[in-house]
Enzyme design. Structure first.
Site, PDB file in Angstrom:
ATOM      1  N   SER A   1      -0.780   5.235  -5.366  1.00  0.00           N
ATOM      2  CA  SER A   1      -1.835   6.221  -6.208  1.00  0.00           C
ATOM      3  C   SER A   1      -0.770   7.746  -6.178  1.00  0.00           C
ATOM      4  CB  SER A   1      -2.982   6.548  -5.977  1.00  0.00           C
ATOM      5  OG  SER A   1      -3.689   7.404  -6.581  1.00  0.00           O
TER       6      SER A   1
ATOM      7  N   TYR B   1      -8.529   9.265   0.889  1.00  0.00           N
ATOM      8  CA  TYR B   1      -7.868   8.316   0.006  1.00  0.00           C
ATOM      9  C   TYR B   1      -6.397   8.677  -0.017  1.00  0.00           C
ATOM     10  CZ  TYR B   1      -6.791   5.550  -4.084  1.00  0.00           C
ATOM     11  OH  TYR B   1      -6.026   4.744  -5.322  1.00  0.00           O
TER      12      TYR B   1
ATOM     13  N   LYS C   1      -2.950   6.595   0.861  1.00  0.00           N
ATOM     14  CA  LYS C   1      -2.070   6.185   0.034  1.00  0.00           C
ATOM     15  C   LYS C   1      -0.531   7.051   0.231  1.00  0.00           C
ATOM     16  CE  LYS C   1      -4.172   3.358  -2.671  1.00  0.00           C
ATOM     17  NZ  LYS C   1      -3.927   1.836  -2.502  1.00  0.00           N
TER      18      LYS C   1
ATOM     19  N   VAL D   1      -6.722   4.282 -14.287  1.00  0.00           N
ATOM     20  CA  VAL D   1      -6.988   2.858 -15.170  1.00  0.00           C
ATOM     21  C   VAL D   1      -8.605   2.452 -15.290  1.00  0.00           C
ATOM     22  CG1 VAL D   1      -6.590   0.396 -15.333  1.00  0.00           C
ATOM     23  CG2 VAL D   1      -4.992   1.826 -14.145  1.00  0.00           C
TER      24      VAL D   1
HETATM   25  N1  LIG Z   1      -8.230   2.108 -10.935  1.00  0.00           N
HETATM   26  C1  LIG Z   1      -7.306   3.162 -11.034  1.00  0.00           C
HETATM   27  O1  LIG Z   1      -7.567   4.144 -11.700  1.00  0.00           O
HETATM   28  C2  LIG Z   1      -6.209   3.229  -9.793  1.00  0.00           C
HETATM   29  C3  LIG Z   1      -5.499   4.432  -9.718  1.00  0.00           C
HETATM   30  C4  LIG Z   1      -4.656   4.591  -8.602  1.00  0.00           C
HETATM   31  C5  LIG Z   1      -4.531   3.714  -7.590  1.00  0.00           C
HETATM   32  N2  LIG Z   1      -5.392   2.387  -7.760  1.00  0.00           N
HETATM   33  C6  LIG Z   1      -5.341   1.401  -6.883  1.00  0.00           C
HETATM   34  O2  LIG Z   1      -5.130   0.025  -7.242  1.00  0.00           O
HETATM   35  C7  LIG Z   1      -5.732  -0.957  -6.643  1.00  0.00           C
HETATM   36  C8  LIG Z   1      -6.506  -1.657  -7.250  1.00  0.00           C
HETATM   37  O3  LIG Z   1      -7.682  -0.826  -7.617  1.00  0.00           O
HETATM   38  P1  LIG Z   1      -8.771  -1.326  -8.701  1.00  0.00           P
HETATM   39  O4  LIG Z   1      -9.248   0.024  -9.400  1.00  0.00           O
HETATM   40  O5  LIG Z   1      -8.594  -2.447  -9.267  1.00  0.00           O
HETATM   41  O6  LIG Z   1      -9.934  -1.599  -7.647  1.00  0.00           O
HETATM   42  P2  LIG Z   1     -11.364  -2.344  -7.521  1.00  0.00           P
HETATM   43  O7  LIG Z   1     -11.663  -2.849  -9.058  1.00  0.00           O
HETATM   44  O8  LIG Z   1     -12.228  -1.464  -6.680  1.00  0.00           O
HETATM   45  O9  LIG Z   1     -10.885  -3.734  -6.731  1.00  0.00           O
HETATM   46  C9  LIG Z   1     -10.354  -3.662  -5.398  1.00  0.00           C
HETATM   47  C10 LIG Z   1      -9.903  -5.019  -4.966  1.00  0.00           C
HETATM   48  O10 LIG Z   1      -9.365  -5.013  -3.331  1.00  0.00           O
HETATM   49  C11 LIG Z   1     -10.192  -6.069  -2.771  1.00  0.00           C
HETATM   50  N3  LIG Z   1     -10.247  -5.522  -1.408  1.00  0.00           N
HETATM   51  C12 LIG Z   1     -10.612  -4.294  -1.018  1.00  0.00           C
HETATM   52  N4  LIG Z   1     -10.659  -4.209   0.396  1.00  0.00           N
HETATM   53  C13 LIG Z   1     -10.000  -5.469   0.642  1.00  0.00           C
HETATM   54  C14 LIG Z   1      -9.636  -5.970   2.045  1.00  0.00           C
HETATM   55  N5  LIG Z   1      -9.888  -5.196   3.282  1.00  0.00           N
HETATM   56  N6  LIG Z   1      -9.163  -7.364   1.735  1.00  0.00           N
HETATM   57  C15 LIG Z   1      -8.863  -7.758   0.888  1.00  0.00           C
HETATM   58  N7  LIG Z   1      -9.301  -7.526  -0.488  1.00  0.00           N
HETATM   59  C16 LIG Z   1      -9.791  -5.986  -0.576  1.00  0.00           C
HETATM   60  C17 LIG Z   1     -11.550  -6.057  -3.588  1.00  0.00           C
HETATM   61  O11 LIG Z   1     -11.916  -7.076  -3.065  1.00  0.00           O
HETATM   62  P3  LIG Z   1     -13.527  -7.443  -3.008  1.00  0.00           P
HETATM   63  O12 LIG Z   1     -14.017  -7.870  -4.516  1.00  0.00           O
HETATM   64  O13 LIG Z   1     -13.726  -8.624  -2.035  1.00  0.00           O
HETATM   65  O14 LIG Z   1     -14.332  -6.175  -2.690  1.00  0.00           O
HETATM   66  C18 LIG Z   1     -11.033  -5.983  -4.980  1.00  0.00           C
HETATM   67  O15 LIG Z   1     -10.588  -7.325  -5.436  1.00  0.00           O
HETATM   68  C19 LIG Z   1      -6.046  -0.084  -5.265  1.00  0.00           C
HETATM   69  O16 LIG Z   1      -5.242  -0.207  -4.204  1.00  0.00           O
HETATM   70  C20 LIG Z   1      -6.248   1.275  -5.899  1.00  0.00           C
HETATM   71  O17 LIG Z   1      -6.132   2.210  -4.941  1.00  0.00           O
HETATM   72  C21 LIG Z   1      -6.287   2.392  -8.762  1.00  0.00           C
END
Ligand SMILES: NC(=O)c1ccc[n+]([C@@H]2O[C@H](COP(=O)([O-])OP(=O)(O)OC[C@H]3O[C@@H](n4cnc5c(N)ncnc54)[C@H](OP(=O)(O)O)[C@@H]3O)[C@@H](O)[C@H]2O)c1
Length: 271
Positions: free
Chosen positions: A145, A164, A168, A197
């Site tokens: 991120s 966070y 990262k 996102v």
């Molecule tokens: N969305 C954004 O705007 C954004 C921006 C920058 C970076 N990111 C990064 O992109 C990635 C995905 O984000 P997202 O927005 O799609 O998040 P999300 O909707 O909260 O989904 C997170 C995913 O990670 C899994 N997870 C969390 N802890 C875990 C663990 N210990 N072992 C295995 N799986 C685990 C969750 O599984 P469960 O269903 O089991 O909880 C879920 O599938 C993350 O690394 C986040 O930091 C997102």
């Protein structure tokens, strides 16, 4: 066949990676989730012939080593790409010097964020390295991120989501360390920021309307973020758009990019 493992594939960005990658019948796509029975959105596509579901927790050495054994059975002992997407904000999203934040809570957040966003990168990479070494692509993607980027923080003045961001930032450094260590073996290790996102369509409890208060807070955050990209339209990317862009970047990057944090745009335009 080209094999991909995506962690955190139950919902959000990880699920969309599975959706898009599985559209090519020449791909073998493995979705790693903590709990397959509870991964309701994934169940809609998990019966496709080229999609496989494996359970694992990216913070557990034992579970990820077991997951690697299962993946080896599916692929015949190799893996071309790993997209390490599991992670996210562990606790509250405060800054460090906020007087209303209890110090013990802050320390818990720092440890939790470090474990799920940084230590997980080492556990997953090392568990799958024997398979990746036998793969053709040798690409290790770590979803990171801009919040963990020092220059973004300096430009925007954004102090929020500090633990966070620290997690990262540590992941970015870990990626760079792997990049230099694995360069002679032909690996590309990429910390990749997906942009800002909207993943609300696969959130537990469904989409919710943000309150007036939340909207005000977000606008204040956007006022800071826009300083890094003055032409930003202040809208989140759709999950489909972000993943399409990320897959283009993943396909295009080569050894010269290894270890460098870049965005879904292939550069440092983060939004
Ligand atoms: N969305 C954004 O705007 C954004 C921006 C920058 C970076 N990111 C990064 O992109 C990635 C995905 O984000 P997202 O927005 O799609 O998040 P999300 O909707 O909260 O989904 C997170 C995913 O990670 C899994 N997870 C969390 N802890 C875990 C663990 N210990 N072992 C295995 N799986 C685990 C969750 O599984 P469960 O269903 O089991 O909880 C879920 O599938 C993350 O690394 C986040 O930091 C997102």
């Amino acid at each position: 066949m080209t094999s991909y493992l995506v962690t955190g594939a139950s919902r959000g960005i990880g699920l969309e990676f599975i959706r898009q990658l599985s559209q090519d019948p020449n791909n073998t796509v493995i979705a790693l989730v903590r709990n397959a029975a509870k991964s309701v959105y994934l169940q809609e596509i998990s019966d496709l012939p080229n999609v496989h579901v494996v359970e694992g927790d990216v913070t557990s050495v034992e579970k990820m080593q077991k997951a690697a054994e299962s993946v080896a059975t599916i692929t015949g002992g190799s893996l071309d790409y790993v997209i390490q997407n599991a992670g996210g904000i562990y606790g509250s999203d405060t800054s460090l010097a906020d007087p209303s934040n209890d110090l013990s809570n802050l320390v818990d957040d720092l440890k939790g964020d470090f474990e799920v966003n940084a230590v997980s990168g080492v556990i997953t990479t090392n568990a799958f390295l024997p398979l990746l070494r036998k793969g053709k692509a040798k690409k290790i993607i770590l979803i990171s991120s801009a919040i963990g980027d020092i220059q973004f923080t300096r430009t925007t003045g954004f102090a929020g989501i500090a633990s966070y961001g620290a997690g990262k930032a540590a992941l970015n450094f870990i990626a760079q360390k792997y990049a230099v260590e694995l360069a002679s073996e032909g690996f590309v290790v990429l910390p990749l920021s997906p942009g800002f996102v909207d993943t609300s369509s696969t959130k537990e409890g469904g989409q919710t309307q943000p309150s007036e208060e939340d909207i005000k807070k977000m606008q204040a955050v956007f006022d800071q973020w826009v300083k890094s990209q003055p032409d930003w339209d202040r809208k989140p990317l759709t999950v489909q758009d972000s993943v399409t862009k990320q897959l283009k970047v993943i396909a295009a990057v080569g050894p010269e990019d290894s270890g460098k944090l870049i965005s879904q745009n292939g550069n440092t335009a983060w939004l």
